[in-house]
Design a protein around this motif. Structure first.
Motif, short mmCIF file in Angstrom:
data_model
loop_
_atom_site.label_atom_id
_atom_site.label_comp_id
_atom_site.label_asym_id
_atom_site.label_seq_id
_atom_site.Cartn_x
_atom_site.Cartn_y
_atom_site.Cartn_z
N GLU A 244 -5.73 14.14 10.38
CA GLU A 244 -6.91 13.99 9.52
C GLU A 244 -8.20 14.10 10.33
OE1 GLU A 244 -6.68 11.03 6.12
OE2 GLU A 244 -5.02 10.34 7.37
N GLY B 18 -6.35 6.51 8.06
CA GLY B 18 -7.62 7.22 7.95
C GLY B 18 -8.12 7.73 9.28
N CYS C 193 1.70 4.61 6.99
CA CYS C 193 0.45 3.92 6.64
C CYS C 193 -0.72 4.90 6.56
CB CYS C 193 0.12 2.85 7.68
SG CYS C 193 1.29 1.49 7.72
N ARG C 194 -1.63 4.61 5.65
CA ARG C 194 -2.86 5.40 5.56
C ARG C 194 -3.92 4.73 6.44
NH1 ARG C 194 -3.00 9.28 1.65
NH2 ARG C 194 -1.26 9.28 0.17
N PHE D 275 0.45 17.70 5.91
CA PHE D 275 -0.94 17.58 5.48
C PHE D 275 -1.48 18.91 4.95
CE2 PHE D 275 -5.55 17.28 6.08
CZ PHE D 275 -5.82 16.00 5.59
N ASN E 43 7.30 5.25 4.52
CA ASN E 43 6.00 5.02 3.89
C ASN E 43 4.91 4.96 4.96
OD1 ASN E 43 4.24 4.43 1.68
ND2 ASN E 43 4.30 2.25 2.21
N TYR F 68 -0.43 11.09 11.24
CA TYR F 68 -1.28 11.61 10.16
C TYR F 68 -2.76 11.44 10.50
CZ TYR F 68 2.16 12.68 6.50
OH TYR F 68 3.15 13.25 5.75
N SER F 69 -3.09 10.32 11.16
CA SER F 69 -4.49 10.03 11.47
C SER F 69 -5.08 11.07 12.42
CB SER F 69 -4.61 8.64 12.09
OG SER F 69 -5.95 8.34 12.42
N GLY G 59 1.65 4.81 1.01
CA GLY G 59 1.25 5.58 2.17
C GLY G 59 1.40 7.08 1.98
N HIS G 60 1.42 7.80 3.10
CA HIS G 60 1.62 9.25 3.09
C HIS G 60 3.09 9.57 2.81
CE1 HIS G 60 -2.32 10.32 4.77
NE2 HIS G 60 -2.20 9.29 5.59
N GLY H 200 1.81 6.87 10.56
CA GLY H 200 0.42 6.85 10.11
C GLY H 200 -0.53 7.35 11.18
N GLU I 149 0.83 -1.20 0.00
CA GLU I 149 0.00 0.00 0.00
C GLU I 149 0.87 1.25 0.00
OE1 GLU I 149 -3.35 2.17 2.83
OE2 GLU I 149 -2.76 0.10 3.19
#
Length: 755
Positions: free
Chosen positions: A510, A476, A473-474, A545, A471, A506-507, A280-281, A503, A278
């Motif tokens: 988001e 979400g 992880c996305r 972001f 990398n 980033y989550s 990623g970001h 990830g 996958e």
């Protein structure tokens, strides 16, 4: 050759298989947790079964079952139909199905052979098996022990059922006041049942008979909670309750030949082609950006030193939050002299006393406290406790501190332990703000929960490890409970720990941007405040972001307290106050007692905490939903209560008609209800008088209380604002009183006297 049919229900937590023959006879039933590998587990089980049952046909259902079916180009049956089919077969008297699994919950209303209505849970885990699993783990209980203990409770306490993180705080508080474990676990069961009623049922009728299905139905505490919350005399729990979805799929495969001939070789080919690739970001730190120079040199700390030559005038700010309690002392120029960042741990008074004790030992003999201000969720009670001069909300306090540090700041991101705030400023004035709702997915506790699961120190290792990710992880925007499962799935699929941590950074960004900021303008001078700003990985995620630079101001962890100290300074100066109400640092040496009682002043029945400080005549109160016990209001009883005066005027004409009614007046028309909401707060005299004069017997709903609020929350199908939910509650209240006609007009145009 004899044929066999299997239903495979691949859920978020487990794979369930039911195998029947051509006569619908049950031959095998298997329940196996897949730990993030549903396809692998399904393959293992089918490989075992195909040896014993060579002519085997399957039909997939469930959330993970759909992915398996898609990868095999096999047929799929939706979960609702699968549950309904098996229920109709074995329990034809059932009209309502409550199904609760690992990460989802469903309400299914049947009408003969069809599904009349249904409702599913959202992306929140409150009201699912994973929520209960996590709470049981926190209490060091197996889910079986959890189930049995809950039945012993006589008086389950109210616990937050909307969010796992908030539930944790409630549990900590209950443990600190020595609440028995059986009461805590029962409270959790009732919280889940109430959440199901409020967020999934939402006013839909529950027709008997009712069946409780899914793995959670094996929890006897949940069975008890559902029966009491919904007022059910009987709640059917099927013998194969966790397998009803798989059973429905097996029956469908048999009856309609909607199935796939098991092909183990094809499954193994699909398995071998699966890998974790996958995209990623972007990495948190790029090769050419200047993030490291701006943020990785340590956080700036701005403090001034005191001399012993003379006492300095200072101002104290106290910010009492759900997770932390912060104190800050500033001088006349606004420079920070000292600060404390302490854990509240459900005991705000003890946290404040600890802060006062430490600050007093450090500077008491060298300062004169000229003003004190309090903010945060516990601001009113602590204001009375310490003798504050002014009380303000957190938004104002945070904005005041930011504007003092940098007058050009136009946007504030503030993320604390369980809450987060967005503030938009223009020329130092607040023009917009927003706070998180009943979800902790964009808060510091969310990160801390996930770091614990990965055995990573949130303070030491998190950012350092996340910066190694190439990398991220996305992951979400996910509820903290679902995120835990998502992390495990990604780990099992081969994701690296540093990619998961990045990830997560980033989550949280988001979640914050999409749920709190929610499309509001973000300026160019952005401050990131609150304890979460210590995590430099989150700072980097915000910058990547948004594509904008983020400033973490000095003492960002106590900006609320600093802002409150600044407000207190300006307040006492502008009013010429010579002596502060502050009770002094010696307050820590005075004994106090704490007890609680239930207020019966209205239907809310609030638990009021009562504090008595040694040497003071008056009690301090906190914990109520209104200001009935607000000691500050008692001090100003010489001022007329204009709200009560207005309320009396609004109701005067209606009450006169009610008096006539009691004296024998008989309206010639039937009863009509007026919900006491919205514009009726202003126009009740007009509408009430008009309807009485027209010959109606006018009934007005009661003032908003807990019962009315709950009626509204349970009635609204769409997600609306709180006043609209309450309005629905008032209408439901009138319907409960037997009122069949309800007057609820809409204003199209309104002429004012001068028009």
């Amino acid at each position: 050759m004899r044929r066999f049919f299997a239903g495979i229900d691949g859920g978020s937590v487990s794979v369930k298989i039911v195998l029947i023959d051509e006569n619908s006879k049950l031959l095998e039933s298997i329940y196996r947790r897949h730990r993030g590998h549903p396809f692998t587990v399904a393959h293992e089980i089918l490989k075992e079964l195909s040896i014993k049952y060579p002519d085997l046909y399957v039909l997939f259902t469930g959330s993970a079952g759909k992915n398996i079916a898609t990868s095999l180009n096999a047929p799929y049956l939706d979960e609702l139909s699968a549950q309904a089919l098996s229920t109709r077969r074995f329990y034809p008297e059932v009209r309502t199905i409550i199904e609760m699994g690992g990460e989802d919950s469903k309400l299914i209303i049947l009408d003969g052979d069809s599904i009349k209505d249904f409702s599913l849970n959202s992306v929140c885990a409150a009201g699912t098996g994973s929520f209960l699993d996590q709470q049981a783990e926190r209490l060091r209980l197996s889910i079986e022990e959890f189930s049995e203990l809950s039945l012993k409770s006589k008086k389950p306490p109210r616990i937050a059922g909307r969010c796992s993180v908030f539930a944790k705080s409630d549990m900590i508080h209950l443990q600190q006041i020595a609440t028995p474990v059986e009461d805590i676990v029962a409270g959790l069961c009732f919280a889940v049942a109430r959440n199901f009623k409020g967020s999934i049922v939402r006013g839909r009728p529950i027709y008997p008979e009712v069946s409780f299905q899914g793995g959670v139905a094996l929890n006897r505490g949940m069975v008890r909670a559902f029966k009491e919350v919904f007022g059910l005399e009987r709640l059917i729990v099927p013998e194969q309750t966790a397998l009803m979805g798989a059973y429905g799929a097996a029956l469908k495969a048999l009856e309609e030949s909607l199935c796939w001939k098991v092909d183990i070789e094809k499954m193994e080919m699909v398995l071998s082609s699966m890998s974790f690739h996958e995209k990623g970001h972007r990495p948190l730190i790029g090769k050419d950006d200047d993030f490291a120079q701006r943020h990785l040199k340590g956080f700036p700390v701005s403090k001034v030193s005191l001399t012993h030559s003379e006492k300095r005038d200072v101002y104290l700010g106290i910010d009492i939050g759900s997770i932390s309690t912060n104190l800050a002392v500033i001088d006349e120029q606004g420079s920070l002299i000292t600060k404390r960042y302490l854990m509240t741990a459900g005991r705000p008074i003890e946290a404040v006393l600890q802060g006062l004790r430490e600050i007093g030992e450090e500077i008491k003999d060298r300062v004169v406290v000229r003003g004190v201000g309090t903010t945060g969720s516990g601001r009113y009670m602590i204001a009375d406790f310490v003798g504050a001069d002014i009380v303000k909300n957190e938004i104002t306090a945070q904005a005041t501190a930011a504007s003092f540090i940098d007058p050009e700041v136009d946007t504030i991101f503030e993320i604390g332990g369980q809450d987060s705030k967005y503030i938009s400023l223009r020329d130092g004035v607040i023009v917009d703000f927003e706070m998180n709702k009943a979800c902790a997915a964009g808060t510091g506790s969310f990160l801390e929960e996930q770091a614990e699961k990965l055995n990573i120190s949130i303070k030491e290792e998190f950012a350092r490890t996340a910066f190694c990710s190439e990398n991220p992880c996305r992951l979400g925007e996910r509820c903290t409970v679902f995120m835990e499962n998502s992390l495990m799935v990604n780990l099992q699929r081969g994701a690296r720990k540093e990619d998961l941590l990045a990830g997560l950074a980033y989550s949280i960004v988001e979640n914050y941007i999409n749920r709190v900021v929610a499309g509001r303008p973000i300026g160019e001078r952005i401050f990131f405040q609150g304890g979460t700003a210590f995590n430099k990985a989150v700072v980097a995620a915000f910058e990547k972001f948004l594509g904008k630079k983020i400033t973490v101001p000095p003492n960002h962890d106590v900006t609320g307290a600093i802002g409150m100290a600044l407000i207190a300074r300006d307040y006492v100066k502008n009013r010429g106050i010579e002596k502060s109400n502050f009770k002094g640092f010696d307050l820590v040496n005075r004994k106090y007692s704490l007890n609680s009682f239930e207020c019966k002043g209205c239907e809310n029945l609030c638990e009021i905490n009562r504090v008595k400080i040694e040497g003071e005549k008056e009690y301090l109160f906190y914990g109520g939903r209104c200001e009935k016990y607000d000691i500050r209001r008692k001090r100003t009883n010489d001022i007329e209560d204009l709200f009560a005066f207005r309320e009396e005027l609004l109701w005067s004409s209606h009450n006169e008609w009610l008096k006539k009614r009691q004296e024998g007046y008989q309206p010639r028309r039937g009863r009509i209800g007026i919900p006491y909401v919205f514009f009726f707060h202003d126009y009740l005299p007009y509408w009430s008088t008009l309807l009485w004069e027209l010959g109606f017997d006018v009934v007005v709903s009661a003032k908003t209380n807990r019962h009315i609020t709950n009626l509204g929350v349970e009635s609204v199908l769409a997600e609306t604002c709180y006043p609209v939910k309450v309005a629905h509650g008032h209408v439901r209240y009138l319907m409960e009183q037997g009122i069949k006609d309800i007057f609820l007009p809409s204003f199209v145009n309104l002429c004012l006297p001068d028009d």
